[in-house]
Design a protein around this motif. Sequence first.
Motif, PDB file in Angstrom:
ATOM      1  N   LYS A  51       0.942  -1.295  -0.015  1.00  0.00           N
ATOM      2  CA  LYS A  51       0.073   0.281   0.062  1.00  0.00           C
ATOM      3  C   LYS A  51       0.747   1.155   0.061  1.00  0.00           C
ATOM      4  O   LYS A  51       0.630   1.987  -0.839  1.00  0.00           O
ATOM      5  CB  LYS A  51      -1.173   0.259   1.281  1.00  0.00           C
ATOM      6  CG  LYS A  51      -1.936   0.927   1.246  1.00  0.00           C
ATOM      7  CD  LYS A  51      -2.862   1.016   2.456  1.00  0.00           C
ATOM      8  CE  LYS A  51      -3.636   2.071   2.499  1.00  0.00           C
ATOM      9  NZ  LYS A  51      -4.443   2.391   3.952  1.00  0.00           N
ATOM     10  N   PHE A  52       1.910   1.238   0.795  1.00  0.00           N
ATOM     11  CA  PHE A  52       2.795   2.395   0.867  1.00  0.00           C
ATOM     12  C   PHE A  52       3.398   2.713  -0.593  1.00  0.00           C
ATOM     13  O   PHE A  52       3.438   3.833  -0.766  1.00  0.00           O
ATOM     14  CB  PHE A  52       3.819   2.118   2.092  1.00  0.00           C
ATOM     15  CG  PHE A  52       4.999   3.146   2.070  1.00  0.00           C
ATOM     16  CD1 PHE A  52       4.774   4.388   2.683  1.00  0.00           C
ATOM     17  CD2 PHE A  52       6.220   2.937   1.452  1.00  0.00           C
ATOM     18  CE1 PHE A  52       5.591   5.561   2.374  1.00  0.00           C
ATOM     19  CE2 PHE A  52       7.374   4.051   1.465  1.00  0.00           C
ATOM     20  CZ  PHE A  52       6.880   5.177   2.075  1.00  0.00           C
ATOM     21  N   SER A  57       2.591   1.570  -3.315  1.00  0.00           N
ATOM     22  CA  SER A  57       1.707   2.053  -4.491  1.00  0.00           C
ATOM     23  C   SER A  57       1.259   3.686  -4.307  1.00  0.00           C
ATOM     24  O   SER A  57       1.017   4.143  -5.371  1.00  0.00           O
ATOM     25  CB  SER A  57       0.395   1.236  -4.419  1.00  0.00           C
ATOM     26  OG  SER A  57      -0.273   1.622  -3.534  1.00  0.00           O
ATOM     27  N   GLN A  58       1.032   4.216  -3.366  1.00  0.00           N
ATOM     28  CA  GLN A  58       0.836   5.469  -2.872  1.00  0.00           C
ATOM     29  C   GLN A  58       1.901   6.402  -3.573  1.00  0.00           C
ATOM     30  O   GLN A  58       2.124   7.296  -3.823  1.00  0.00           O
ATOM     31  CB  GLN A  58       0.464   5.808  -1.484  1.00  0.00           C
ATOM     32  CG  GLN A  58      -0.830   5.253  -1.012  1.00  0.00           C
ATOM     33  CD  GLN A  58      -1.196   5.414   0.402  1.00  0.00           C
ATOM     34  OE1 GLN A  58      -0.315   5.419   1.335  1.00  0.00           O
ATOM     35  NE2 GLN A  58      -2.475   5.316   0.899  1.00  0.00           N
ATOM     36  N   ILE A  59       3.304   6.030  -2.941  1.00  0.00           N
ATOM     37  CA  ILE A  59       4.336   6.889  -3.152  1.00  0.00           C
ATOM     38  C   ILE A  59       4.864   6.751  -4.686  1.00  0.00           C
ATOM     39  O   ILE A  59       5.246   7.560  -5.167  1.00  0.00           O
ATOM     40  CB  ILE A  59       5.316   6.533  -2.207  1.00  0.00           C
ATOM     41  CG1 ILE A  59       6.216   7.907  -1.982  1.00  0.00           C
ATOM     42  CG2 ILE A  59       6.381   5.314  -2.567  1.00  0.00           C
ATOM     43  CD1 ILE A  59       7.146   7.509  -0.489  1.00  0.00           C
ATOM     44  N   GLN A 111       2.964   6.677  -7.073  1.00  0.00           N
ATOM     45  CA  GLN A 111       2.022   7.193  -8.077  1.00  0.00           C
ATOM     46  C   GLN A 111       2.141   8.868  -8.116  1.00  0.00           C
ATOM     47  O   GLN A 111       1.975   9.441  -9.131  1.00  0.00           O
ATOM     48  CB  GLN A 111       0.554   7.473  -7.541  1.00  0.00           C
ATOM     49  CG  GLN A 111      -0.132   5.821  -7.737  1.00  0.00           C
ATOM     50  CD  GLN A 111      -1.274   5.790  -6.810  1.00  0.00           C
ATOM     51  OE1 GLN A 111      -1.701   6.577  -6.418  1.00  0.00           O
ATOM     52  NE2 GLN A 111      -1.984   4.538  -7.097  1.00  0.00           N
ATOM     53  N   HIS A 112       3.344   9.419  -7.213  1.00  0.00           N
ATOM     54  CA  HIS A 112       3.491  10.653  -6.874  1.00  0.00           C
ATOM     55  C   HIS A 112       4.540  11.074  -8.088  1.00  0.00           C
ATOM     56  O   HIS A 112       5.606  10.332  -8.313  1.00  0.00           O
ATOM     57  CB  HIS A 112       3.738  11.189  -5.730  1.00  0.00           C
ATOM     58  CG  HIS A 112       2.616  11.067  -4.988  1.00  0.00           C
ATOM     59  ND1 HIS A 112       1.494  11.995  -5.117  1.00  0.00           N
ATOM     60  CD2 HIS A 112       2.327  10.388  -3.917  1.00  0.00           C
ATOM     61  CE1 HIS A 112       0.625  11.498  -4.079  1.00  0.00           C
ATOM     62  NE2 HIS A 112       1.030  10.773  -3.366  1.00  0.00           N
TER      63      HIS A 112
END
Length: 251
Positions: free
Chosen positions: A243-244, A246-248, A250-251
């Motif tokens: 999860k971490f 995939s979030q990071i 994306q930026h």
Amino acid sequence: MGGQLMPDAVIELVNVNKWYGTFHALKDINLEVGSGEKVVICGPSGSGKSTVVRCINQLERHQKGTIRIDGVELTDDPKSVATIRSEVGMVFQQFNLFPHLTVLENLTLGPIKARGLSRKEAEERARHYLERVHIPDQAEKHPIQLSGGQQQRVAIARSLCMEPRVLLFDEPTSALDPEMISEVLDVMVDLAEDGMTMVVVTHEMGFARKVADNMIFMDDGETVERGKPEDLFTNPRSERCRKFLSQILQH
């Protein structure tokens, strides 16, 4: 990485715990960093990653477990702390430069006071490391006259002037404007390629992929996952790490 000490370990943490009052900030952290190894620590805000590097440099005291640098155990003895600080350089999120001193004066202060260098020797060393971080022409300026990226490179040069065995970086690019991040990361890549032992807390995953020998993902004061960058990026084992990332990414 825990248990038996690797023969060339520069840093060893064994079951390190840290509390702030009742808050359990670090829970049984085990870490070994070999000579010349590059370790990147990542994780969400409040996961304990900055606390780990601050404990290695004894800016924070751990309450339980063992930390050794070059085989020397960290204790409350001020002499032990002074020895460790002379071997371990630290680069912070905020540059922590003395505003009333020139860049050159910022760089020579430590070597003169802590290493006993003459002013001439210290200035020669300072100019060498300013060259190393690609800002030799900024020596006579004050920090306020420099960009954030230049100030952070001065801070890296200041650490290098102590000729430490290991460099710790605590989110060194997070206070910088986006266009200045790459100039600092380029210097860090150079240092890594030169064989500097490094522990880097960062969200810069491109840097991690390029430089790290090993990565550690932390959450809630624990080491959740560790491994080679490619393994963590392509096949994270835990849902928290997946999860971490995939979030990071994306930026």
